[in-house]
Enzyme design. Structure first.
Site, PDB file in Angstrom:
ATOM      1  N   HIS A 126       2.187 -14.132  -9.324  1.00 27.33           N
ATOM      2  CA  HIS A 126       1.259 -13.523  -8.370  1.00 27.33           C
ATOM      3  C   HIS A 126       1.029 -12.084  -8.811  1.00 27.33           C
ATOM      4  O   HIS A 126       1.970 -11.304  -8.961  1.00 27.33           O
ATOM      5  CB  HIS A 126       1.850 -13.551  -6.958  1.00 27.33           C
ATOM      6  CG  HIS A 126       1.222 -12.562  -6.021  1.00 27.33           C
ATOM      7  ND1 HIS A 126       0.253 -12.917  -5.110  1.00 27.33           N
ATOM      8  CD2 HIS A 126       1.423 -11.219  -5.859  1.00 27.33           C
ATOM      9  CE1 HIS A 126      -0.119 -11.838  -4.433  1.00 27.33           C
ATOM     10  NE2 HIS A 126       0.580 -10.798  -4.863  1.00 27.33           N
ATOM     11  N   HIS A 129      -4.644 -14.637  -9.500  1.00 32.61           N
ATOM     12  CA  HIS A 129      -5.377 -13.599  -8.749  1.00 32.61           C
ATOM     13  C   HIS A 129      -5.878 -12.502  -9.688  1.00 32.61           C
ATOM     14  O   HIS A 129      -6.001 -11.343  -9.280  1.00 32.61           O
ATOM     15  CB  HIS A 129      -4.517 -12.963  -7.654  1.00 32.61           C
ATOM     16  CG  HIS A 129      -3.748 -13.917  -6.807  1.00 32.61           C
ATOM     17  ND1 HIS A 129      -4.270 -15.117  -6.360  1.00 32.61           N
ATOM     18  CD2 HIS A 129      -2.483 -13.858  -6.311  1.00 32.61           C
ATOM     19  CE1 HIS A 129      -3.359 -15.746  -5.627  1.00 32.61           C
ATOM     20  NE2 HIS A 129      -2.273 -15.010  -5.595  1.00 32.61           N
ATOM     21  N   HIS A 188      -0.803 -22.879  -0.368  1.00 29.54           N
ATOM     22  CA  HIS A 188       0.320 -22.660   0.549  1.00 29.54           C
ATOM     23  C   HIS A 188       0.428 -23.868   1.485  1.00 29.54           C
ATOM     24  O   HIS A 188      -0.007 -23.828   2.637  1.00 29.54           O
ATOM     25  CB  HIS A 188       0.122 -21.353   1.309  1.00 29.54           C
ATOM     26  CG  HIS A 188       0.156 -20.143   0.430  1.00 29.54           C
ATOM     27  ND1 HIS A 188       1.336 -19.506   0.078  1.00 29.54           N
ATOM     28  CD2 HIS A 188      -0.835 -19.479  -0.215  1.00 29.54           C
ATOM     29  CE1 HIS A 188       1.063 -18.491  -0.726  1.00 29.54           C
ATOM     30  NE2 HIS A 188      -0.248 -18.458  -0.923  1.00 29.54           N
ATOM     31  N   HIS A 195      -2.795 -23.759  -6.657  1.00 29.41           N
ATOM     32  CA  HIS A 195      -2.239 -22.615  -5.925  1.00 29.41           C
ATOM     33  C   HIS A 195      -2.564 -22.762  -4.444  1.00 29.41           C
ATOM     34  O   HIS A 195      -3.560 -22.224  -3.949  1.00 29.41           O
ATOM     35  CB  HIS A 195      -2.819 -21.300  -6.464  1.00 29.41           C
ATOM     36  CG  HIS A 195      -2.064 -20.087  -6.025  1.00 29.41           C
ATOM     37  ND1 HIS A 195      -1.319 -19.317  -6.893  1.00 29.41           N
ATOM     38  CD2 HIS A 195      -1.903 -19.509  -4.820  1.00 29.41           C
ATOM     39  CE1 HIS A 195      -0.756 -18.316  -6.234  1.00 29.41           C
ATOM     40  NE2 HIS A 195      -1.102 -18.416  -4.953  1.00 29.41           N
ATOM     41  N   LYS A 219       7.525 -19.644  -9.369  1.00 28.76           N
ATOM     42  CA  LYS A 219       6.577 -18.583  -9.033  1.00 28.76           C
ATOM     43  C   LYS A 219       7.323 -17.308  -8.688  1.00 28.76           C
ATOM     44  O   LYS A 219       8.426 -17.352  -8.133  1.00 28.76           O
ATOM     45  CB  LYS A 219       5.714 -18.995  -7.844  1.00 28.76           C
ATOM     46  CG  LYS A 219       4.737 -17.891  -7.400  1.00 28.76           C
ATOM     47  CD  LYS A 219       4.125 -18.181  -6.047  1.00 28.76           C
ATOM     48  CE  LYS A 219       3.254 -16.996  -5.610  1.00 28.76           C
ATOM     49  NZ  LYS A 219       2.644 -17.215  -4.293  1.00 28.76           N
ATOM     50  N   ASP A 249      -5.868 -20.425  -3.614  1.00 25.36           N
ATOM     51  CA  ASP A 249      -4.929 -19.682  -2.761  1.00 25.36           C
ATOM     52  C   ASP A 249      -5.072 -20.168  -1.318  1.00 25.36           C
ATOM     53  O   ASP A 249      -4.856 -19.426  -0.359  1.00 25.36           O
ATOM     54  CB  ASP A 249      -5.157 -18.172  -2.847  1.00 25.36           C
ATOM     55  CG  ASP A 249      -3.952 -17.355  -2.372  1.00 25.36           C
ATOM     56  OD1 ASP A 249      -2.861 -17.940  -2.212  1.00 25.36           O
ATOM     57  OD2 ASP A 249      -4.107 -16.147  -2.150  1.00 25.36           O
ATOM     58  N   THR A 283       4.889 -14.391   0.184  1.00 31.94           N
ATOM     59  CA  THR A 283       5.739 -13.265   0.564  1.00 31.94           C
ATOM     60  C   THR A 283       6.971 -13.719   1.329  1.00 31.94           C
ATOM     61  O   THR A 283       8.084 -13.219   1.111  1.00 31.94           O
ATOM     62  CB  THR A 283       4.949 -12.281   1.450  1.00 31.94           C
ATOM     63  OG1 THR A 283       3.733 -11.937   0.798  1.00 31.94           O
ATOM     64  CG2 THR A 283       5.750 -11.021   1.708  1.00 31.94           C
TER      65      THR A 283
END
Length: 390
Positions: free
Chosen positions: A201, A230, A70, A68, A162, A285, A106
């Site tokens: 998520h 999470h 970014h 996970h 996701k 994350d 997001t």
């Protein structure tokens, strides 16, 4: 006939091997990015021109798999200036990460699955192993081909999808959109020989895992293909996650969430609840935005979430929760590889990729090998990404 010179053999001698199971003192022979042999004593003259590395007194274990991250940045929820930059190769390797799964968050307006695919391929070329999830928080999913099923089936690095649920930033998807998305990922995985997973998520809504249970009631996607992440962000969610794991699901604990359920505490509580470690994973994350607030709740500054919390969680499990090193490593190695069906990853076995960490007895990273190549030496990256400064 084998060209031994071209093969570039490396013999790692005398380390205490956690594969992740405790194998005691072992030697590991590596060539062409693969583990060739694991034995209690491999003679240094077994092949000509073999580089011998003495690891006496040190620990050898599999490289971490962080599912996970970014990779092309995250954040943006406080405006354009809070968009985090792309991850640098050395930030991953110095944290012991040799395999990574990238995803969006997001922002699927200024960030795109196509860009994530390019970054994923770049990291593979730079020396580690990288995959990605299509989609983002939004449902219907942002994709490359126009279809989750096609993305997973035909794009080499795409292994699942996701989305976000139970969060004010989600697209408030109904059960039928979620079921269709998960079914497309599942079928795409079957067609492409991929895991075809769906990663959720999880936000702080009191609905918690109910959307996943609704999905399971309305489609036939196996629970083993659904991953809430999470899950340690609030106590009611965590309690529901334990029940989800008891039913056969896998849960993902986030190492960068330190309260109300710290990552090591969450893993320990899962084990105490009788949940096999094979159904508990840990991820960072990493590279997402990390906000800091003053006592009045005002945003003071935003940083970029790192990856150091992965190793810190392993250390805390061993020191404070009396975990064996083997069990402390599983949520970052064999458990992740098993859930994502990453062949050749997560275990030190002949034929597997030579993704290896050398650590001190105090569990500090000294060396990192990714597919047999030394990436970190003396705790610092000796191989940098294309645009990193030396």
């Amino acid at each position: 006939m084998i060209d031994y010179t071209a093969a570039g053999f490396t013999l790692l001698q005398g380390a205490h091997l956690y594969a992740p199971e405790d194998r005691g003192i072992c030697d590991v022979l590596v060539a062409n990015g693969k583990i060739i042999a694991v034995a209690s004593n491999i003679p240094s003259d077994i092949v000509p021109n073999c580089t011998v590395v003495d690891l006496s007194g040190q620990i050898l274990c599999p490289g971490f798999i962080d599912q996970h991250v970014h990779l092309i940045g995250g954040g943006g929820e406080a405006g354009p200036t809070t968009r985090t930059p792309e991850v640098a190769l050395s930030r991953l390797t110095e944290a012991g990460v040799t395999s990574v799964v990238g995803l969006l968050g997001t922002d699927s307006i200024s960030r795109h699955p196509e860009s994530l695919l390019a970054k994923t391929r770049a990291l593979n070329e730079e020396g580690i192993s990288a995959w990605m999830l299509t989609g983002a928080y939004h449902v219907p999913s942002r994709t490359i081909t126009g279809s989750v099923e096609k993305d997973v089936a035909i794009i080499d690095r795409v292994i699942g999808v996701k989305c976000a649920i139970s969060d004010h930033r989600s697209a408030a998807p109904d059960v039928y959109h979620l079921a269709n998305m998960a079914a497309e990922s599942r079928v795409g995985g079957l067609l492409g020989g991929k895991p075809g997973v769906t990663v959720f998520h999880m936000g702080d809504s009191k609905k918690a895992l109910q959307p996943i249970y609704d999905l399971l009631e309305n489609c036939d996607v196996p629970i083993s293909k659904l991953l809430p992440t999470h899950v340690n962000r609030n106590v009611p969610l965590f309690e529901q996650a334990l029940e989800f794991a008891r039913k056969g699901g896998t849960i993902d604990i986030t190492s960068s969430i330190d309260e109300p359920v710290a990552p090591a505490e969450g893993i320990a509580r899962a084990v105490q609840a009788g949940i096999p470690l094979a159904r508990v994973t840990l991820s960072s994350d990493g590279n997402g935005s990390q906000p800091f607030f003053d006592d009045e709740g005002n945003l003071t500054h935003i940083g970029v979430a790192g990856f150091e919390t992965l190793l810190e969680t392993v250390q805390v499990l061993v020191k404070d929760y009396d975990f064996s090193i083997s069990d402390a490593l599983r949520p970052l190695t064999s458990s992740v590889a098993g859930f994502l069906n990453l062949t050749g990853k997560g275990e030190i076995l002949p034929g597997n990729d030579a993704d290896l960490l050398v650590m001190t007895p105090e569990l500090r990273i000294e060396q990192v090998y990714a597919r047999g190549k030394l990436m970190v030496k003396d705790g610092k990256a000796c191989v940098k990404g294309t645009f990193e400064t030396a």
